[in-house]
Design a protein around this motif. Structure first.
Motif, PDB file in Angstrom:
ATOM      1  N   TYR A   1       0.835  -1.197   0.000  1.00 45.55           N
ATOM      2  CA  TYR A   1       0.000   0.000   0.000  1.00 45.55           C
ATOM      3  C   TYR A   1       0.872   1.251   0.000  1.00 45.55           C
ATOM      4  N   ALA A   2       1.926   1.250   0.812  1.00 47.93           N
ATOM      5  CA  ALA A   2       2.832   2.405   0.891  1.00 47.93           C
ATOM      6  C   ALA A   2       3.511   2.669  -0.453  1.00 47.93           C
ATOM      7  N   TRP A   3       3.940   1.615  -1.151  1.00 48.99           N
ATOM      8  CA  TRP A   3       4.576   1.787  -2.460  1.00 48.99           C
ATOM      9  C   TRP A   3       3.588   2.312  -3.494  1.00 48.99           C
ATOM     10  N   ILE A   4       2.372   1.820  -3.463  1.00 46.64           N
ATOM     11  CA  ILE A   4       1.343   2.303  -4.396  1.00 46.64           C
ATOM     12  C   ILE A   4       1.031   3.768  -4.093  1.00 46.64           C
ATOM     13  N   GLU A   5       0.939   4.097  -2.815  1.00 41.33           N
ATOM     14  CA  GLU A   5       0.672   5.475  -2.417  1.00 41.33           C
ATOM     15  C   GLU A   5       1.811   6.403  -2.838  1.00 41.33           C
TER      16      GLU A   5
ATOM     17  N   MET B   1      -0.784  11.056 -16.070  1.00 39.12           N
ATOM     18  CA  MET B   1      -2.214  10.992 -15.785  1.00 39.12           C
ATOM     19  C   MET B   1      -2.690   9.543 -15.710  1.00 39.12           C
ATOM     20  N   VAL B   2      -2.251   8.718 -16.640  1.00 42.33           N
ATOM     21  CA  VAL B   2      -2.647   7.307 -16.634  1.00 42.33           C
ATOM     22  C   VAL B   2      -2.191   6.630 -15.339  1.00 42.33           C
ATOM     23  N   LEU B   3      -0.952   6.871 -14.938  1.00 40.90           N
ATOM     24  CA  LEU B   3      -0.433   6.256 -13.711  1.00 40.90           C
ATOM     25  C   LEU B   3      -1.121   6.800 -12.460  1.00 40.90           C
TER      26      LEU B   3
ATOM     27  N   PHE C   1      -2.819   4.092  -9.994  1.00 38.57           N
ATOM     28  CA  PHE C   1      -2.456   4.042  -8.569  1.00 38.57           C
ATOM     29  C   PHE C   1      -3.613   4.495  -7.683  1.00 38.57           C
ATOM     30  N   GLY C   2      -4.322   5.548  -8.095  1.00 36.84           N
ATOM     31  CA  GLY C   2      -5.427   6.064  -7.286  1.00 36.84           C
ATOM     32  C   GLY C   2      -6.567   5.076  -7.152  1.00 36.84           C
ATOM     33  N   VAL C   3      -6.971   4.475  -8.250  1.00 32.38           N
ATOM     34  CA  VAL C   3      -8.055   3.473  -8.198  1.00 32.38           C
ATOM     35  C   VAL C   3      -7.601   2.274  -7.368  1.00 32.38           C
ATOM     36  N   SER C   4      -6.330   1.893  -7.502  1.00 28.57           N
ATOM     37  CA  SER C   4      -5.796   0.781  -6.697  1.00 28.57           C
ATOM     38  C   SER C   4      -5.868   1.100  -5.214  1.00 28.57           C
ATOM     39  N   LEU C   5      -5.466   2.311  -4.835  1.00 30.36           N
ATOM     40  CA  LEU C   5      -5.508   2.705  -3.422  1.00 30.36           C
ATOM     41  C   LEU C   5      -6.938   2.703  -2.891  1.00 30.36           C
ATOM     42  N   ALA C   6      -7.866   3.252  -3.666  1.00 32.91           N
ATOM     43  CA  ALA C   6      -9.257   3.308  -3.227  1.00 32.91           C
ATOM     44  C   ALA C   6      -9.840   1.908  -3.079  1.00 32.91           C
ATOM     45  N   THR C   7      -9.459   1.020  -3.968  1.00 33.49           N
ATOM     46  CA  THR C   7      -9.977  -0.352  -3.932  1.00 33.49           C
ATOM     47  C   THR C   7      -9.358  -1.135  -2.779  1.00 33.49           C
ATOM     48  N   ILE C   8      -8.040  -1.095  -2.674  1.00 35.06           N
ATOM     49  CA  ILE C   8      -7.347  -1.824  -1.599  1.00 35.06           C
ATOM     50  C   ILE C   8      -7.779  -1.309  -0.229  1.00 35.06           C
ATOM     51  N   GLY C   9      -7.925   0.013  -0.119  1.00 38.09           N
ATOM     52  CA  GLY C   9      -8.294   0.607   1.162  1.00 38.09           C
ATOM     53  C   GLY C   9      -9.779   0.617   1.448  1.00 38.09           C
ATOM     54  N   HIS C  10     -10.593   0.061   0.541  1.00 39.75           N
ATOM     55  CA  HIS C  10     -12.056   0.026   0.695  1.00 39.75           C
ATOM     56  C   HIS C  10     -12.601   1.432   0.973  1.00 39.75           C
TER      57      HIS C  10
ATOM     58  N   ALA D   1     -15.795  13.065  -3.612  1.00 38.41           N
ATOM     59  CA  ALA D   1     -15.586  14.459  -4.023  1.00 38.41           C
ATOM     60  C   ALA D   1     -14.238  14.600  -4.734  1.00 38.41           C
ATOM     61  N   LYS D   2     -13.206  13.955  -4.192  1.00 38.99           N
ATOM     62  CA  LYS D   2     -11.883  13.988  -4.830  1.00 38.99           C
ATOM     63  C   LYS D   2     -11.970  13.379  -6.221  1.00 38.99           C
TER      64      LYS D   2
END
Length: 152
Positions: free
Chosen positions: A14-18, A71-73, A77-86, A95-96
């Motif tokens: 998670y930290a690396w993705i963030e 932008m693609v990355l 990464f953002g969708v991955s963080l939102a998904t992993i972090g529920h 809103a973000k």
């Protein structure tokens, strides 16, 4: 691997993705600050001149080497963080997401504007481009507040 090992792997991943997300947000926003400025200088150059051709090349390189991949990355990464972090149910994230969606639309508009400039069209004034140059800064401030303060 026991439960603690999996938790450590998850935390590190998670930290690396963030970190990747933040790095490419910085690249993307920096490019979005720079591109309208390039367009202003481009519009002020004489049509058909060597200077104009250099601006067209600079703009293309900025878009293809920095802006588009960043932008693609950011999205990956953002969708991955939102998904992993529920986090999808969080109001601040929604809103973000809307602000980032708007920023992506702005990115697309700027890319399209660059193509018009390359064809010799100059539909927006320098003043309009200068005002549009403020949009990434405003969006960035809103996003930072949503992520750090989480006002709702």
């Amino acid at each position: 691997m026991n439960g603690n090992d999996w938790e450590r792997v998850f935390t590190l991943t998670y930290a690396w993705i963030e970190a990747g997300h933040v790095i490419f947000v910085i690249f993307w926003i920096a490019g979005l600050f720079l591109l309208p400025r390039y367009y202003i200088y481009h519009q002020e150059s004489p049509a058909g001149s060597d200077e104009e051709r250099r601006w067209i090349d600079r703009e293309r390189k900025l878009r293809t080497i920095i802006l588009n991949p960043s932008m693609v990355l950011v999205w990956i990464f953002g969708v991955s963080l939102a998904t992993i972090g529920h986090l999808w149910g969080e109001a601040w994230l929604q809103a973000k997401f809307l602000v980032v969606l708007g920023l992506s639309g702005y990115h697309g508009w700027m890319v399209g504007y660059g193509r018009k400039l390359a064809r010799g069209q100059r539909p927006a004034s320098g003043t309009a481009l200068r005002l549009m140059n403020e949009l990434p800064g405003i969006a960035t401030a809103i996003i930072v507040i949503l992520v750090i303060v989480r006002p709702f």
